[in-house]
Design a protein around this motif. Sequence first.
Motif, PDB file in Angstrom:
ATOM      1  N   ARG A 227     -77.732  54.103 -72.795  1.00  0.00           N
ATOM      2  CA  ARG A 227     -76.437  54.598 -72.344  1.00  0.00           C
ATOM      3  C   ARG A 227     -76.603  55.524 -71.146  1.00  0.00           C
ATOM      4  O   ARG A 227     -75.827  55.476 -70.199  1.00  0.00           O
ATOM      5  CB  ARG A 227     -75.806  55.345 -73.510  1.00  0.00           C
ATOM      6  CG  ARG A 227     -74.427  55.821 -73.239  1.00  0.00           C
ATOM      7  CD  ARG A 227     -73.656  55.876 -74.519  1.00  0.00           C
ATOM      8  NE  ARG A 227     -73.482  54.551 -75.058  1.00  0.00           N
ATOM      9  CZ  ARG A 227     -73.177  54.285 -76.300  1.00  0.00           C
ATOM     10  NH1 ARG A 227     -73.059  55.259 -77.156  1.00  0.00           N
ATOM     11  NH2 ARG A 227     -73.017  53.062 -76.700  1.00  0.00           N
TER      12      ARG A 227
ATOM     13  N   HIS B 169     -67.440  58.379 -76.846  1.00  0.00           N
ATOM     14  CA  HIS B 169     -68.117  59.105 -77.911  1.00  0.00           C
ATOM     15  C   HIS B 169     -68.026  60.614 -77.769  1.00  0.00           C
ATOM     16  O   HIS B 169     -68.825  61.338 -78.297  1.00  0.00           O
ATOM     17  CB  HIS B 169     -69.581  58.680 -77.965  1.00  0.00           C
ATOM     18  CG  HIS B 169     -69.712  57.201 -77.986  1.00  0.00           C
ATOM     19  ND1 HIS B 169     -69.419  56.468 -79.092  1.00  0.00           N
ATOM     20  CD2 HIS B 169     -70.038  56.327 -77.024  1.00  0.00           C
ATOM     21  CE1 HIS B 169     -69.584  55.186 -78.826  1.00  0.00           C
ATOM     22  NE2 HIS B 169     -69.957  55.081 -77.575  1.00  0.00           N
TER      23      HIS B 169
ATOM     24  N   GLN C 271     -82.352  64.025 -83.228  1.00  0.00           N
ATOM     25  CA  GLN C 271     -81.929  62.670 -83.573  1.00  0.00           C
ATOM     26  C   GLN C 271     -83.048  61.923 -84.286  1.00  0.00           C
ATOM     27  O   GLN C 271     -82.823  61.246 -85.292  1.00  0.00           O
ATOM     28  CB  GLN C 271     -81.542  61.913 -82.294  1.00  0.00           C
ATOM     29  CG  GLN C 271     -80.270  62.411 -81.664  1.00  0.00           C
ATOM     30  CD  GLN C 271     -79.071  62.054 -82.496  1.00  0.00           C
ATOM     31  OE1 GLN C 271     -78.920  60.924 -82.914  1.00  0.00           O
ATOM     32  NE2 GLN C 271     -78.229  63.030 -82.759  1.00  0.00           N
TER      33      GLN C 271
ATOM     34  N   PHE D 168     -75.656  60.734 -85.557  1.00  0.00           N
ATOM     35  CA  PHE D 168     -75.920  59.821 -84.448  1.00  0.00           C
ATOM     36  C   PHE D 168     -74.634  59.649 -83.637  1.00  0.00           C
ATOM     37  O   PHE D 168     -73.669  59.044 -84.119  1.00  0.00           O
ATOM     38  CB  PHE D 168     -76.403  58.467 -84.978  1.00  0.00           C
ATOM     39  CG  PHE D 168     -77.574  58.598 -85.915  1.00  0.00           C
ATOM     40  CD1 PHE D 168     -78.661  59.394 -85.596  1.00  0.00           C
ATOM     41  CD2 PHE D 168     -77.581  57.933 -87.135  1.00  0.00           C
ATOM     42  CE1 PHE D 168     -79.730  59.524 -86.457  1.00  0.00           C
ATOM     43  CE2 PHE D 168     -78.656  58.052 -88.006  1.00  0.00           C
ATOM     44  CZ  PHE D 168     -79.730  58.855 -87.666  1.00  0.00           C
ATOM     45  N   PRO D 169     -74.602  60.162 -82.407  1.00  0.00           N
ATOM     46  CA  PRO D 169     -73.333  60.221 -81.672  1.00  0.00           C
ATOM     47  C   PRO D 169     -72.791  58.859 -81.262  1.00  0.00           C
ATOM     48  O   PRO D 169     -71.618  58.726 -80.973  1.00  0.00           O
ATOM     49  CB  PRO D 169     -73.681  61.060 -80.437  1.00  0.00           C
ATOM     50  CG  PRO D 169     -75.146  60.896 -80.267  1.00  0.00           C
ATOM     51  CD  PRO D 169     -75.713  60.726 -81.648  1.00  0.00           C
ATOM     52  N   HIS D 170     -73.645  57.840 -81.234  1.00  0.00           N
ATOM     53  CA  HIS D 170     -73.199  56.529 -80.760  1.00  0.00           C
ATOM     54  C   HIS D 170     -72.713  55.658 -81.902  1.00  0.00           C
ATOM     55  O   HIS D 170     -72.358  54.510 -81.681  1.00  0.00           O
ATOM     56  CB  HIS D 170     -74.331  55.835 -80.009  1.00  0.00           C
ATOM     57  CG  HIS D 170     -75.558  55.620 -80.845  1.00  0.00           C
ATOM     58  ND1 HIS D 170     -76.274  56.658 -81.375  1.00  0.00           N
ATOM     59  CD2 HIS D 170     -76.179  54.502 -81.238  1.00  0.00           C
ATOM     60  CE1 HIS D 170     -77.291  56.186 -82.054  1.00  0.00           C
ATOM     61  NE2 HIS D 170     -77.262  54.880 -82.000  1.00  0.00           N
ATOM     62  N   LYS D 171     -72.731  56.184 -83.123  1.00  0.00           N
ATOM     63  CA  LYS D 171     -72.273  55.400 -84.262  1.00  0.00           C
ATOM     64  C   LYS D 171     -71.076  56.090 -84.905  1.00  0.00           C
ATOM     65  O   LYS D 171     -70.972  57.310 -84.857  1.00  0.00           O
ATOM     66  CB  LYS D 171     -73.402  55.249 -85.277  1.00  0.00           C
ATOM     67  CG  LYS D 171     -74.576  54.456 -84.732  1.00  0.00           C
ATOM     68  CD  LYS D 171     -75.461  53.947 -85.836  1.00  0.00           C
ATOM     69  CE  LYS D 171     -76.524  53.001 -85.323  1.00  0.00           C
ATOM     70  NZ  LYS D 171     -75.989  51.725 -84.824  1.00  0.00           N
TER      71      LYS D 171
ATOM     72  N   GLN E 111     -79.047  55.219 -77.398  1.00  0.00           N
ATOM     73  CA  GLN E 111     -78.651  56.442 -76.692  1.00  0.00           C
ATOM     74  C   GLN E 111     -79.344  56.549 -75.345  1.00  0.00           C
ATOM     75  O   GLN E 111     -78.776  57.039 -74.370  1.00  0.00           O
ATOM     76  CB  GLN E 111     -78.987  57.666 -77.545  1.00  0.00           C
ATOM     77  CG  GLN E 111     -78.204  57.706 -78.831  1.00  0.00           C
ATOM     78  CD  GLN E 111     -78.406  59.019 -79.571  1.00  0.00           C
ATOM     79  OE1 GLN E 111     -78.164  60.087 -79.047  1.00  0.00           O
ATOM     80  NE2 GLN E 111     -78.844  58.931 -80.814  1.00  0.00           N
TER      81      GLN E 111
ATOM     82  N   VAL F 207     -81.524  54.166 -83.213  1.00  0.00           N
ATOM     83  CA  VAL F 207     -81.128  55.535 -82.879  1.00  0.00           C
ATOM     84  C   VAL F 207     -81.519  55.909 -81.444  1.00  0.00           C
ATOM     85  O   VAL F 207     -80.683  56.356 -80.660  1.00  0.00           O
ATOM     86  CB  VAL F 207     -81.751  56.542 -83.883  1.00  0.00           C
ATOM     87  CG1 VAL F 207     -81.400  57.966 -83.495  1.00  0.00           C
ATOM     88  CG2 VAL F 207     -81.270  56.243 -85.291  1.00  0.00           C
TER      89      VAL F 207
END
Lengths: 252, 378
Positions: free
Chosen positions: B299, B377, B274, A99-102, B296, B292
């Motif tokens: 954003r 990120h 994801q 998960f890229p945002h965590k 995202q 999850v």
Amino acid sequence: MNEIVSIRNLNKAFGPVQVLRGVDLQIGRGEVVVVIGASGSGKSTLIRCINGLEMFQKGRIVVDGCELPCEEEREIGDDKRLTDVRKGVGMVFQQFNLFPHKTVLENITLAPMRVRHKKQKDAEENGMRLLKRVGLQDHALKFPGQLSGGQQQRVAIARALAMDPHVMLFDEPTSALDPEMVREVLDVMRELATEGMTMVIVTHEMGFAREVANRVVFIDRGTVLEAGTPEEIFDNPREERTRSFLSRVLKH
Amino acid sequence: MKNSNKPLKWMRKNLLATIGDSLLTLVIVPLLLWASYSLLHWGIGIAKWHAVEENLRVLMVGTFPAELVPQVWIAAAIMSALVGITFGGLVVASVVFSTAATSLLALIALCATYSNESAITYFCGCLAVGVIAHSVSLKVPKVKKYAVLLWCVGFIGISALVAPAGWDRVGGLMMSVLFTLVASVLSVPLGVALAFGRRSKYAGVQVICTFYIEVMRSLPLILVVYCIWVVTPLLSPGYPGPDLVRGLLGFTLFFAAYVAEYVRSGLQSVPKGQIEAAQSLGMTPYYINRDVVLPQALRVVVPALVGNVLDIFNTVPLLFIIGITDFLRAGQMILVNPQSGGYTYEIYLFMFAVYLAIASVITFGARRLEARMAGDHR
């Protein structure tokens, strides 16, 4: 009857394309099974069926005493049984899918907190222990995008382990990696295997397969064409198609 | 030598690169010079700015009772603090910018009681509150966690301060800003719900949400606002509710449809892997979406959502059809008054400047927010 995954007569089609035709496969506790086969033969689809990421039309899959619903049942909406199975089955993907945002640690603690309702402190303690195990304790607070591919895949393994799975599924875990990073991931997997984890691995790393597998399964055109110990499959393949596949992949 | 060459080089590159460029420059530069000269000449020599000065209270707070204006000051201070915290903790770490932003807000408030002698003191108070809040949230990152909560509390405070005058008397720029904030904040959760509804696996929910979104998007805002204003008294006979709340309902319902479409595009941009990763960990659809997918997706759509805030702010003047005096309407009311009827240019130019300034702050903040999120990120 000490098998943890039992697949009988599994049939799966994507629309008109039949991908799996009557697959039978039993996996015992603590066994390491490597699935090989040409691309498009259905090996990825097979292991994605084991935790219900793909639906199947016919056959039975029982994981740890719990039967997966087939497509018809899922249309009615049987989510409970699916999540129950998935809790005990870890999966590692070709593209890592972190998960890229965590942060790395949050990636690992999310599911234990949400699914197993662990306290944050306990989940983090366990997460740090797992990170140490894959050699990444110094990267706990980084984001996945700041890590190399090999490091990301090790985090993905730790994330799956955090749910204390009975079975681990690996879907070509090293295929998206640069060659110099393949080893660090295989080392972690090898360690898991020696600790007695039940593993189902789809891979093209034949040397690794020969070394860690208790059993190698060759999938061809949606069926299990041949299965046996690594020696049987790699040294004395009975089937002509197995032989030609191996000669193609082992040449270089 | 090098330095003295720089402007020449710049001119050569940007103004005189080709024959066509040179011709354009020859036409446009004198034109611009002439325009700015006449504007300045008018602005300094001819314009009667005292017209703006005398009518500032109406422009800023509409028909809000004069004796309650001190409460507006407290509300402005709360706003300054909230903006300071937000810019310090969430958006930018630049003191210069936050000073500019907070001073702008305070300036608005300053104008509200310009004729009042103590206005300067109040203004400086607001400014100080904003800057202090900014540096506090810079030093104590924990404040960031409570930003949303602080906004809620602050907003309840502001409402409590302004409400005693009666909601129908709130007007002018104060009303425009408050209205924009509330409508933007309320339309987001509704829009997110609609976006998820449109993707729902239950056909009924899907059809209803799609129908709602498509209908709202094919109607003019003014029609929606007017219809809802007319219909709400029928729903609760005897107590029609203040015009402002009925207008707010119309705006929220209307803009939620647009938010839903933005959010939907964000939801689609989240890779399937994801969701599969979260599923394979045994997470239920609720947590998958909450932890999850949605973070995202949001954003990605932050720029569009900020654009939505601007849209709302710029369409608030439409509220005149249900009899609410927003900033623009307040200006027009002043011009109708025979005493200040001759000052059309002054009043309109002032409103132009204020709209431009507020929109600039919002877009600038949004760009920094976007850059920060992208940088976090990667």
